[in-house]
Design an enzyme around this catalytic site. Structure first.
Site, PDB file in Angstrom:
ATOM      1  N   TYR A  60     -16.326   6.314   6.678  1.00 29.83           N
ATOM      2  CA  TYR A  60     -16.053   7.742   6.427  1.00 29.83           C
ATOM      3  C   TYR A  60     -17.001   8.319   5.377  1.00 29.83           C
ATOM      4  CZ  TYR A  60     -12.252   7.629   9.690  1.00 29.83           C
ATOM      5  OH  TYR A  60     -11.541   7.526  10.862  1.00 29.83           O
ATOM      6  N   ARG A  63     -20.039   9.459   7.214  1.00 31.18           N
ATOM      7  CA  ARG A  63     -19.812  10.698   7.984  1.00 31.18           C
ATOM      8  C   ARG A  63     -19.645  11.893   7.053  1.00 31.18           C
ATOM      9  NH1 ARG A  63     -15.172   9.334  11.951  1.00 31.18           N
ATOM     10  NH2 ARG A  63     -15.556  11.457  12.699  1.00 31.18           N
ATOM     11  N   HIS A 115      -6.180  15.980  13.496  1.00 32.74           N
ATOM     12  CA  HIS A 115      -6.573  14.613  13.129  1.00 32.74           C
ATOM     13  C   HIS A 115      -7.102  14.525  11.695  1.00 32.74           C
ATOM     14  CE1 HIS A 115      -7.049  13.331  17.644  1.00 32.74           C
ATOM     15  NE2 HIS A 115      -5.778  13.393  17.257  1.00 32.74           N
ATOM     16  N   THR A 183     -13.833  18.159  24.666  1.00 32.44           N
ATOM     17  CA  THR A 183     -13.014  16.954  24.425  1.00 32.44           C
ATOM     18  C   THR A 183     -12.884  16.173  25.732  1.00 32.44           C
ATOM     19  OG1 THR A 183     -10.865  16.090  23.708  1.00 32.44           O
ATOM     20  CG2 THR A 183     -10.856  18.314  24.653  1.00 32.44           C
ATOM     21  N   SER A 184     -12.942  14.836  25.615  1.00 32.49           N
ATOM     22  CA  SER A 184     -12.932  14.001  26.818  1.00 32.49           C
ATOM     23  C   SER A 184     -11.527  13.832  27.385  1.00 32.49           C
ATOM     24  CB  SER A 184     -13.511  12.620  26.492  1.00 32.49           C
ATOM     25  OG  SER A 184     -12.712  11.988  25.505  1.00 32.49           O
ATOM     26  N   ASN A 209     -16.795  22.093  29.112  1.00 33.37           N
ATOM     27  CA  ASN A 209     -17.311  20.786  28.716  1.00 33.37           C
ATOM     28  C   ASN A 209     -18.717  20.653  29.288  1.00 33.37           C
ATOM     29  OD1 ASN A 209     -17.640  17.782  28.474  1.00 33.37           O
ATOM     30  ND2 ASN A 209     -15.462  17.861  27.954  1.00 33.37           N
ATOM     31  N   GLU A 211     -19.494  18.200  31.099  1.00 33.23           N
ATOM     32  CA  GLU A 211     -19.284  17.639  32.441  1.00 33.23           C
ATOM     33  C   GLU A 211     -17.781  17.553  32.713  1.00 33.23           C
ATOM     34  OE1 GLU A 211     -21.303  13.984  31.668  1.00 33.23           O
ATOM     35  OE2 GLU A 211     -19.487  13.022  30.892  1.00 33.23           O
TER      36      GLU A 211
HETATM   37  C1  BJW Z   1     -19.864  18.401  25.097  1.00 33.98           C
HETATM   38  C2  BJW Z   1     -21.123  18.490  24.524  1.00 33.98           C
HETATM   39  C3  BJW Z   1     -21.690  19.768  24.421  1.00 33.98           C
HETATM   40  C4  BJW Z   1     -20.569  16.421  24.521  1.00 33.98           C
HETATM   41  N1  BJW Z   1     -21.010  20.827  24.861  1.00 33.98           N
HETATM   42  N2  BJW Z   1     -19.220  19.461  25.528  1.00 33.98           N
HETATM   43  C5  BJW Z   1      -1.269   4.583  26.093  1.00 33.98           C
HETATM   44  C6  BJW Z   1      -1.044   5.765  26.782  1.00 33.98           C
HETATM   45  C7  BJW Z   1      -0.957   6.982  26.115  1.00 33.98           C
HETATM   46  C8  BJW Z   1      -1.106   7.044  24.746  1.00 33.98           C
HETATM   47  C9  BJW Z   1      -1.330   5.883  24.057  1.00 33.98           C
HETATM   48  C10 BJW Z   1      -1.416   4.674  24.712  1.00 33.98           C
HETATM   49  N3  BJW Z   1      -1.638   3.691  23.802  1.00 33.98           N
HETATM   50  C11 BJW Z   1      -1.712   4.284  22.568  1.00 33.98           C
HETATM   51  C12 BJW Z   1      -1.532   5.618  22.718  1.00 33.98           C
HETATM   52  C13 BJW Z   1      -1.562   6.642  21.646  1.00 33.98           C
HETATM   53  C14 BJW Z   1      -2.950   6.836  21.067  1.00 33.98           C
HETATM   54  C15 BJW Z   1      -3.943   7.080  22.198  1.00 33.98           C
HETATM   55  O1  BJW Z   1      -4.100   8.185  22.692  1.00 33.98           O
HETATM   56  N4  BJW Z   1      -4.675   6.061  22.625  1.00 33.98           N
HETATM   57  C16 BJW Z   1      -5.604   6.224  23.739  1.00 33.98           C
HETATM   58  C17 BJW Z   1      -6.862   5.450  23.434  1.00 33.98           C
HETATM   59  C18 BJW Z   1      -4.917   5.843  25.018  1.00 33.98           C
HETATM   60  N5  BJW Z   1      -2.873   7.996  20.230  1.00 33.98           N
HETATM   61  C19 BJW Z   1      -2.489   7.919  18.955  1.00 33.98           C
HETATM   62  O2  BJW Z   1      -2.240   6.858  18.417  1.00 33.98           O
HETATM   63  C20 BJW Z   1      -2.309   9.223  18.225  1.00 33.98           C
HETATM   64  N6  BJW Z   1      -1.013   9.277  17.665  1.00 33.98           N
HETATM   65  C21 BJW Z   1       0.097   9.294  18.420  1.00 33.98           C
HETATM   66  O3  BJW Z   1       0.063   9.230  19.640  1.00 33.98           O
HETATM   67  O4  BJW Z   1       1.277   9.396  17.695  1.00 33.98           O
HETATM   68  C22 BJW Z   1       2.514   9.344  18.417  1.00 33.98           C
HETATM   69  C23 BJW Z   1       3.014  10.659  18.909  1.00 33.98           C
HETATM   70  C24 BJW Z   1       4.172  10.713  19.618  1.00 33.98           C
HETATM   71  C25 BJW Z   1       4.673  11.921  20.101  1.00 33.98           C
HETATM   72  C26 BJW Z   1       4.003  13.097  19.865  1.00 33.98           C
HETATM   73  C27 BJW Z   1       2.869  13.050  19.145  1.00 33.98           C
HETATM   74  C28 BJW Z   1       2.363  11.843  18.680  1.00 33.98           C
HETATM   75  C29 BJW Z   1      -3.338   9.349  17.094  1.00 33.98           C
HETATM   76  C30 BJW Z   1      -4.729   9.501  17.622  1.00 33.98           C
HETATM   77  C31 BJW Z   1      -5.738   9.490  16.476  1.00 33.98           C
HETATM   78  C32 BJW Z   1      -7.173   9.663  16.959  1.00 33.98           C
HETATM   79  N7  BJW Z   1      -8.049   9.442  15.894  1.00 33.98           N
HETATM   80  C33 BJW Z   1      -9.497   9.587  16.105  1.00 33.98           C
HETATM   81  C34 BJW Z   1     -10.254   9.023  14.864  1.00 33.98           C
HETATM   82  C35 BJW Z   1      -9.807   9.651  13.550  1.00 33.98           C
HETATM   83  C36 BJW Z   1     -10.595  10.868  13.184  1.00 33.98           C
HETATM   84  C37 BJW Z   1     -12.082  10.590  13.020  1.00 33.98           C
HETATM   85  O5  BJW Z   1     -12.469   9.515  12.529  1.00 33.98           O
HETATM   86  O6  BJW Z   1     -12.887  11.482  13.346  1.00 33.98           O
HETATM   87  O7  BJW Z   1      -9.812  10.939  16.378  1.00 33.98           O
HETATM   88  S1  BJW Z   1     -10.078   8.719  17.576  1.00 33.98           S
HETATM   89  C38 BJW Z   1     -11.288   9.927  18.014  1.00 33.98           C
HETATM   90  O8  BJW Z   1     -10.970  10.442  19.329  1.00 33.98           O
HETATM   91  C39 BJW Z   1     -11.117  11.090  17.009  1.00 33.98           C
HETATM   92  C40 BJW Z   1     -11.164  12.272  17.947  1.00 33.98           C
HETATM   93  O9  BJW Z   1     -10.552  13.395  17.356  1.00 33.98           O
HETATM   94  C41 BJW Z   1     -10.480  11.778  19.199  1.00 33.98           C
HETATM   95  C42 BJW Z   1     -10.796  12.598  20.437  1.00 33.98           C
HETATM   96  O10 BJW Z   1     -12.153  12.494  20.789  1.00 33.98           O
HETATM   97  P1  BJW Z   1     -12.899  13.735  21.454  1.00 33.98           P
HETATM   98  O11 BJW Z   1     -12.977  14.842  20.494  1.00 33.98           O
HETATM   99  O12 BJW Z   1     -12.319  14.037  22.766  1.00 33.98           O
HETATM  100  O13 BJW Z   1     -14.406  13.160  21.576  1.00 33.98           O
HETATM  101  P2  BJW Z   1     -15.049  12.313  22.788  1.00 33.98           P
HETATM  102  O14 BJW Z   1     -16.267  11.681  22.247  1.00 33.98           O
HETATM  103  O15 BJW Z   1     -14.059  11.440  23.435  1.00 33.98           O
HETATM  104  O16 BJW Z   1     -15.449  13.429  23.862  1.00 33.98           O
HETATM  105  C43 BJW Z   1     -16.487  14.355  23.617  1.00 33.98           C
HETATM  106  C44 BJW Z   1     -16.543  15.313  24.794  1.00 33.98           C
HETATM  107  O17 BJW Z   1     -17.506  16.312  24.497  1.00 33.98           O
HETATM  108  C45 BJW Z   1     -16.996  14.659  26.107  1.00 33.98           C
HETATM  109  O18 BJW Z   1     -16.095  15.046  27.141  1.00 33.98           O
HETATM  110  C46 BJW Z   1     -18.388  15.248  26.375  1.00 33.98           C
HETATM  111  O19 BJW Z   1     -18.654  15.458  27.754  1.00 33.98           O
HETATM  112  C47 BJW Z   1     -18.307  16.559  25.650  1.00 33.98           C
HETATM  113  N8  BJW Z   1     -19.586  17.076  25.154  1.00 33.98           N
HETATM  114  N9  BJW Z   1     -21.614  17.241  24.244  1.00 33.98           N
HETATM  115  C48 BJW Z   1     -19.826  20.643  25.453  1.00 33.98           C
HETATM  116  N10 BJW Z   1     -22.970  19.961  23.904  1.00 33.98           N
END
Ligand code: BJW
Length: 247
Positions: A60, A63, A115, A183-184, A209, A211
């Protein structure tokens, strides 16, 4: 084309790492993204922080350092969303998964960092939430309770509850339009927001997005291309359709 015939004028916008990509910040899951270089299990879980806090701080700190580089500034997509908030006649709420501060630097005010925020740390002992612009180390003491080694990045790791989740669901249930930008859709609960909106409202849901994502079919409208092009042009169209363009 006017695509917005809402029962509500409120707009909720979910943003992800893709909106900040053209400002020079990394995404997570693109080929050159963060998870291609670092294992999320090593840096983005509470267990990782217990095991090796110095490694998590290093991740961190790097970053946070990148974010304070003067070359990293809000891009045309962040600016367009701030303009939408200023000019739209009803509420515009941005729910960002990003921990950078580019939305606020662009001028957005109605903003939830679900987040967390990179420029904040919190104390695990007393709960103090502090602005933090420097590197954080395991030796730093909490300025509030003086506890050493108790400060952690104010971010939401896997297995932790995202911030302000009740306020987010309430807004999703009342919106007339839902935008998902850069977001993906891999991470829950954010990935489930479009389904939630659809089950509670007749809101118009749009994916912008680079794509199509795995959840693209859940959106009524999809627009693909770089956010710095697609978002300003979408906002222009929305404001023009609503008669909000300044003469
Ligand atoms: C462009 C572009 C351009 C590029 N123009 N576009 C099984 C099933 C379902 C859920 C779970 C499961 N097992 C575990 C879970 C829960 C888990 C989870 O989802 N896991 C998955 C892996 C399955 N989630 C959690 O644990 C969360 N908490 C939770 O669920 O609590 C319980 C709850 C219960 C009831 C209600 C609510 C909650 C917590 C999740 C924490 C995520 N943390 C992170 C890291 C910390 C922050 C940091 O360090 O920055 O957050 S992980 C990381 O992914 C970060 C991001 O915010 C997050 C999302 O990523 P994002 O933003 O989508 O980025 P990318 O890289 O994935 O996508 C980029 C996109 O941009 C792409 O689509 C490109 O195409 C596009 N793009 N250039 C337009 N120029």
């Amino acid at each position: 084309m006017n695509t917005f015939a809402p029962s509500s004028q409120k707009i909720v916008i979910l943003t992800g790492a893709g909106i900040s990509k053209e400002s020079g910040l990394d995404t997570f899951r693109c080929a050159d993204g963060i998870w291609a270089r670092v294992r999320l299990e090593d840096v983005a879980t509470p267990e990782a922080f217990c095991r090796n806090p110095a490694l998590v701080h290093q991740f961190y700190n790097a970053r946070r350092g990148a974010l304070t580089d003067p070359a990293i500034v809000p891009n045309a997509a962040h600016l367009a969303l701030a303009r939408l908030e200023r000019e739209w006649p009803d509420d515009v709420l941005i729910v960002t998964q990003n921990i950078d501060d580019l939305h606020e630097r662009a001028g957005s005010r109605n903003l939830i960092h679900m987040h967390g925020e990179l420029k904040k740390v919190r104390c695990q002992r007393c709960g103090a939430l502090l602005d933090w612009f420097e590197d954080l180390t395991t030796g730093d003491a909490c300025p509030s309770c003086r506890g050493e080694g108790q400060l952690r990045p104010h971010v939401v790791w896997f297995g932790e509850m995202p911030l302000e989740i009740e306020r987010i669901y309430a807004a999703l249930e009342q919106c007339g339009m839902f935008l998902s930008i850069g977001t993906s859709g891999n991470v829950y609960p954010a990935a489930g927001f479009v389904r939630h909106v659809r089950s509670f409202t007749d809101a118009h849901a749009v994916e912008l997005n680079l794509e199509p994502t795995a959840g693209a079919s859940l959106f009524a409208e999809t627009i693909y291309g770089p956010a710095t092009v697609s978002v300003p042009s979408f906002v222009d169209r929305l404001l023009a359709d609503a008669g909000c363009v300044r003469g």
